[in-house]
Design a protein around this motif. Sequence first.
Motif, PDB file in Angstrom:
ATOM      1  N   ASN A 119       0.829  -1.211   0.000  1.00  0.00           N
ATOM      2  CA  ASN A 119       0.000   0.000   0.000  1.00  0.00           C
ATOM      3  C   ASN A 119       0.864   1.262   0.000  1.00  0.00           C
ATOM      4  O   ASN A 119       1.557   1.544   0.970  1.00  0.00           O
ATOM      5  N   ARG A 121       0.101   4.216   0.426  1.00  0.00           N
ATOM      6  CA  ARG A 121      -0.244   5.164   1.489  1.00  0.00           C
ATOM      7  C   ARG A 121       0.422   4.805   2.804  1.00  0.00           C
ATOM      8  O   ARG A 121       0.368   5.577   3.762  1.00  0.00           O
ATOM      9  N   LYS A 142      -2.210   9.052  10.225  1.00  0.00           N
ATOM     10  CA  LYS A 142      -2.770   8.654   8.928  1.00  0.00           C
ATOM     11  C   LYS A 142      -2.456   7.191   8.614  1.00  0.00           C
ATOM     12  O   LYS A 142      -3.243   6.515   7.962  1.00  0.00           O
ATOM     13  N   HIS A 143      -1.298   6.713   9.093  1.00  0.00           N
ATOM     14  CA  HIS A 143      -0.954   5.310   8.868  1.00  0.00           C
ATOM     15  C   HIS A 143      -1.793   4.394   9.751  1.00  0.00           C
ATOM     16  O   HIS A 143      -2.256   3.338   9.323  1.00  0.00           O
ATOM     17  N   GLU A 146      -5.140   4.276   8.167  1.00  0.00           N
ATOM     18  CA  GLU A 146      -5.141   3.502   6.929  1.00  0.00           C
ATOM     19  C   GLU A 146      -5.167   1.998   7.227  1.00  0.00           C
ATOM     20  O   GLU A 146      -5.891   1.244   6.569  1.00  0.00           O
ATOM     21  N   ARG A 149      -8.585   1.110   8.282  1.00  0.00           N
ATOM     22  CA  ARG A 149      -9.477   1.126   7.117  1.00  0.00           C
ATOM     23  C   ARG A 149      -9.329  -0.176   6.317  1.00  0.00           C
ATOM     24  O   ARG A 149     -10.310  -0.762   5.870  1.00  0.00           O
TER      25      ARG A 149
END
Length: 152
Positions: A119, A121, A142-143, A146, A149
């Motif tokens: 990924n 991201r 954000k990691h 992610e 998610r």
Amino acid sequence: MKNYWLIKSEPTCYSIDDLKRDKKTAWGGVRNYQARNFMRDGMKVGDLVIFYHSSANPPSAVGVAKVTSPSYTDATALDPKDDHYDPKSTKENPIWMQVDVAFAEKFKNPVSISLIKANPRLKGVPVAQVGSRLSIQPLLEKHFEEICRMSK
DNA sequence: GCCAACGTTGGC
DNA sequence: GCCAACGTTGGC
């Protein structure tokens, strides 16, 4: 401001299911200075933690835990009968610390290391780095988000 | 303070 | 089981 972390555990030793059963556990036995420093200097009550199964098939992020205590002396280092006994640590001068972590969530779909690596991201996440051996690693929000998610 | 030897981690 | 990565130890 909350901080985010990733902690590794071998599931044969202590798994996300063990944590779910116990509700809460002391994250002791860590014998690496960098990892200790993260617990001692970085972790705060309320911080969220990705629970990662290392040496598993496949190695994966498997859930979320929450930090529920400030760091305190790891008593297993002081006990000669304990596997994690360290003669360098004394009652007067303890060198190893631990925090308490509580179960928060078990991922419906574990996020394997290959998915993490694939990924874009998640570029730069420490656990995906070649030769990453650190058992406690900081994560960017954000990691963290992610990975959660991806588990949905 | 350097660095070789050694031990451990952990993906593959 | 292999081996790369890397932390720790200890002689100098």
